[in-house]
Design a protein around this motif. Structure first.
Motif, PDB file in Angstrom:
ATOM      1  N   ALA A 505      14.157  -6.423  10.179  1.00 26.87           N
ATOM      2  CA  ALA A 505      14.779  -6.263   8.860  1.00 26.87           C
ATOM      3  C   ALA A 505      13.717  -6.273   7.762  1.00 26.87           C
ATOM      4  O   ALA A 505      13.754  -5.439   6.844  1.00 26.87           O
ATOM      5  N   ARG A 506      12.768  -7.202   7.843  1.00 25.80           N
ATOM      6  CA  ARG A 506      11.719  -7.262   6.831  1.00 25.80           C
ATOM      7  C   ARG A 506      10.854  -6.003   6.853  1.00 25.80           C
ATOM      8  O   ARG A 506      10.432  -5.496   5.796  1.00 25.80           O
ATOM      9  N   ALA A 507      10.597  -5.490   8.056  1.00 21.93           N
ATOM     10  CA  ALA A 507       9.774  -4.286   8.184  1.00 21.93           C
ATOM     11  C   ALA A 507      10.455  -3.083   7.543  1.00 21.93           C
ATOM     12  O   ALA A 507       9.830  -2.305   6.816  1.00 21.93           O
ATOM     13  N   ILE A 508      11.749  -2.937   7.793  1.00 21.13           N
ATOM     14  CA  ILE A 508      12.488  -1.795   7.229  1.00 21.13           C
ATOM     15  C   ILE A 508      12.603  -1.929   5.711  1.00 21.13           C
ATOM     16  O   ILE A 508      12.405  -0.965   4.964  1.00 21.13           O
ATOM     17  N   LEU A 509      12.918  -3.143   5.252  1.00 23.24           N
ATOM     18  CA  LEU A 509      13.081  -3.352   3.815  1.00 23.24           C
ATOM     19  C   LEU A 509      11.755  -3.249   3.068  1.00 23.24           C
ATOM     20  O   LEU A 509      11.733  -2.925   1.875  1.00 23.24           O
ATOM     21  N   SER A 510      10.651  -3.503   3.766  1.00 23.14           N
ATOM     22  CA  SER A 510       9.339  -3.335   3.123  1.00 23.14           C
ATOM     23  C   SER A 510       8.986  -1.862   2.955  1.00 23.14           C
ATOM     24  O   SER A 510       8.195  -1.492   2.086  1.00 23.14           O
ATOM     25  N   VAL A 550      21.771  -4.464   6.430  1.00 24.96           N
ATOM     26  CA  VAL A 550      22.747  -3.873   5.512  1.00 24.96           C
ATOM     27  C   VAL A 550      23.443  -4.941   4.678  1.00 24.96           C
ATOM     28  O   VAL A 550      23.825  -4.676   3.531  1.00 24.96           O
ATOM     29  N   VAL A 551      23.589  -6.137   5.231  1.00 21.93           N
ATOM     30  CA  VAL A 551      24.186  -7.224   4.457  1.00 21.93           C
ATOM     31  C   VAL A 551      23.296  -7.561   3.264  1.00 21.93           C
ATOM     32  O   VAL A 551      23.782  -7.804   2.149  1.00 21.93           O
ATOM     33  N   LYS A 552      21.960  -7.561   3.475  1.00 22.96           N
ATOM     34  CA  LYS A 552      21.031  -7.824   2.370  1.00 22.96           C
ATOM     35  C   LYS A 552      21.097  -6.727   1.310  1.00 22.96           C
ATOM     36  O   LYS A 552      20.784  -6.958   0.151  1.00 22.96           O
TER      37      LYS A 552
END
Length: 626
Positions: A505-510, A550-552
């Motif tokens: 999740a952190r990788a995608i959001l970064s 997606v929740v974030k």
């Protein structure tokens, strides 16, 4: 000789044929009655609440009915897996293995069966240890007041039967192969598992990412991929107690909501076998059959209706395609277009409720199955309408007209009357769930009983033999799905312990914080996944990874579930897996490649609907409000 012919050769030559047939009969009988008994218990529980309790001044608790139904369901599910092994059925990613020459496929099958055998033997062994522990430290089932080791007996019994079937299959296959090929297959399996003994506190994440893709590309059934990877990871990293694997193999499916899956499958099989598809087609033909592309429009409409019963894409294609594809070809339609239309429309079967993918997503994401069902109505209807519009315009261009008979209210009324029993099924399911009358599992059980009554006593098209066949088919179809859920639970817990979903999740959001960009990337990922992996397997694997992302972003989990299921539904029509394409082309007896080419515009239409429901959440969520 192909693998599909191996068991036939064995059946013809084996001296133990009579004993084998006896075992098959006993096995199938137990599975059939187990499924029907659990459906009956869930139905009685629902009726009790609204009839017996209403009439009684001092209603007694019926929690034991639910507990008994759960235990019977667990036993039936694991026993049914041996039937899938006997029939050589599995949920697997076979794209690489299937591309091999026949010899390579046989070697891969031997390696896969040996890995499955090792896995089943180990789970059976751990199950025996679990029972011994429960005997030493007794635990009592809350409602039935029986020792807990009794329901847990399914682990050594069920997996012992799986081992027996796998050994039987190996004994059948090995004599028909060269010793060299058998040795290569065994060496591959041994090479996969031998290094495990040298691991010492290795990181669980590394083991997960090494073994899962390895087993996957080897064509090992996905449930076994998940379970064997989890077992190897636990053995090599001590991330969890070893006995946890056996405990979770039971507790993860000892769940009332999960029982909705085989119940909905049973309802769909019974209604299909009972002649419902023909009556729905007659109704759709009366409504739209006289227009350009009339039989194609009727086919799509019927798939929408039947999807509201079966909850399965391939089942919808098989039930409707066997009737409409020959009719379309006979009326002058292109045979490849005929197959493509049915394959695309069959995908609606997993969007329109009831939908097995929605049930699995609801369990995996801990979200309301009722809301997911309601949210699937708009995408399903939109997809059906879009496919009908394209079919109409394409047929008009080609000059394909429907029958030009004059419209008659009498014929339409008669068609409605003949199809009335089928049209009531969505009312029972959705009305029961969203009206707060029944849980999804209870509505599935009632729908199955309704399908039984209609098929046997109303339409009178299901014989006793047909009923048994339908029940066994439903149980075996759901058996590997249930095992998939159990093994995915263990796999998912290991990923959670290693915080793998958070890292991804952190990788995608970064990469981007833009909601539109992230949703587009996720859609592309899901579309690619659907091209190579069966929908239910993709859901249980990807939900723990993608849902936190997606929740974030502020996406409602129910909305994301709808996006995910529609994405994976499109995968039913996209090569190289494209299950609906395979079913449709086999019905017509044509090659897959030209059907896939003609289906491309239909896939584009479905992608347009996907983008609409992704970026205009009000459309799918209108009916799915809390």
């Amino acid at each position: 000789m192909s693998l599909g012919a191996l068991s036939d050769t064995y059946a013809e030559n084996s001296l133990g044929r009579t004993l084998e047939n006896f075992l098959n009969t006993i096995e199938s009988t137990i599975v059939f009655f187990g499924l029907m008994f659990s459906i009956g218990l869930a139905t009685v529980q629902c009726l009790y609440r609204y009839i017996i309790v209403y009439l009684s001044d001092e209603p007694s608790s019926i929690i034991w009915l639910e507990e008994l139904a759960r235990f019977v369901f667990v036993w039936t599910s694991y026993l049914a897996i041996s039937i899938t092994i006997r029939n050589r059925e599995s949920i697997r990613m076979g794209i690489l293995v299937d591309a091999l020459p026949e010899r390579g496929q046989q070697i891969a099958a031997i390696a896969s069966d040996i890995l499955f055998l090792v896995f089943a033997s180990y789970i059976g062994y751990l199950g025996t240890n679990q029972i011994q522990m429960l005997i030493r430290l007794p635990q009592i089932a809350q409602a039935l007041q029986i020792p807990y080791f009794i329901p847990y007996l399914i682990l050594p019994v069920g997996f012992g039967l799986i081992v027996l079937r796998l050994v039987q299959r190996l004994v059948t296959d090995i004599p028909l192969m060269s010793r060299t090929d058998v040795a290569i297959g065994a060496a591959i399996a041994f090479a996969c598992l031998f290094p495990v003994q040298f691991y010492s506190d290795m990181e669980a994440s590394k083991l997960l990412f090494i073994y899962f893709p390895l087993f996957l590309i080897m064509g090992v059934p996905i449930a076994v991929c998940l379970g064997l990877t989890s077992l190897v990871t636990v053995l090599g990293s001590d991330a969890l107690p070893l006995q946890y694997v056996a405990q979770t193999a039971f507790t993860s499916i000892d769940s009332f909501p999960i029982m909705a899956i085989p119940f909905f499958i049973t309802a769909g099989v019974l209604m299909g076998a009972g002649g419902l598809s023909k009556r729905l087609l007659d109704l759709a033909d009366e409504l739209v059959g006289s227009m350009y592309g009339g039989i194609a429009l009727a086919t799509i409409s019927t798939c929408v209706f039947f999807g509201a019963i079966s909850g399965s894409g391939p089942a919808t294609v098989a039930a409707i395609g066997s009737l409409t594809i020959p009719a379309m070809i006979e009326r002058g339609y292109d045979k490849y277009f005929s197959c493509a239309v049915v394959a695309a429309a069959g995908a609606i079967g997993v969007m329109i409720p009831p939908s097995n993918p929605f049930v699995v997503y609801g369990i995996a994401a801990q979200e309301s199955i009722g809301r997911l069902f309601m949210g699937g109505i708009a995408p399903g209807l939109l997809t059906g309408f879009a496919l009908m519009l394209y079919s109409y315009l394409y047929s008009r261009k080609k000059g394909w007209r429907g029958e030009t008979q004059k419209f008659s209210f009498d014929r339409l009324g008669k068609a409605f009357w003949n199809a009335k029993w089928g049209l009531m099924v969505p009312v029972i399911i959705l009305g029961g769930i969203y009206g707060g009358i029944m849980t999804p599992t209870e509505s599935a059980a009632v729908a199955a009983v309704y399908g039984l009554v209609v098929g046997v006593w109303v339409y009178k098209e299901i014989s006793l033999q047909g009923l048994v066949k339908a029940g066994i088919e439903a149980a075996s179809t759901s058996g590997m799905i249930i095992m998939l859920i159990a093994m995915a639970t263990i796999f998912g817990n290991l990923m959670a312990i290693e915080q793998i979903p958070d890292v991804i999740a952190r990788a995608i959001l970064s990469f981007s914080s833009n909601k539109i960009v992230i949703l587009l990337l996720i859609n592309v990922l899901l579309l690619l996944t659907g091209m190579f992996m069966e929908a239910l397997a993709a859901i249980v694997i990807l939900v723990p990874i993608l849902l936190p992302i997606v929740v974030k972003l502020g996406v409602d989990p129910v909305h994301f579930g709808i996006i995910m299921v529609v994405n994976l539904a499109i995968g039913f029509v996209t090569p190289p897996i494209g299950v609906n394409l395979f079913v449709a082309s086999s019905v017509a007896g044509v090659k897959l490649e030209p059907v896939a080419k003609v289906a491309t515009p239909l896939i584009a239409v479905m992608l347009a609907v996907l983008l609409l429901i992704t970026f205009v959440p009000a459309i799918p969520m209108f009916l799915a409000q809390k």
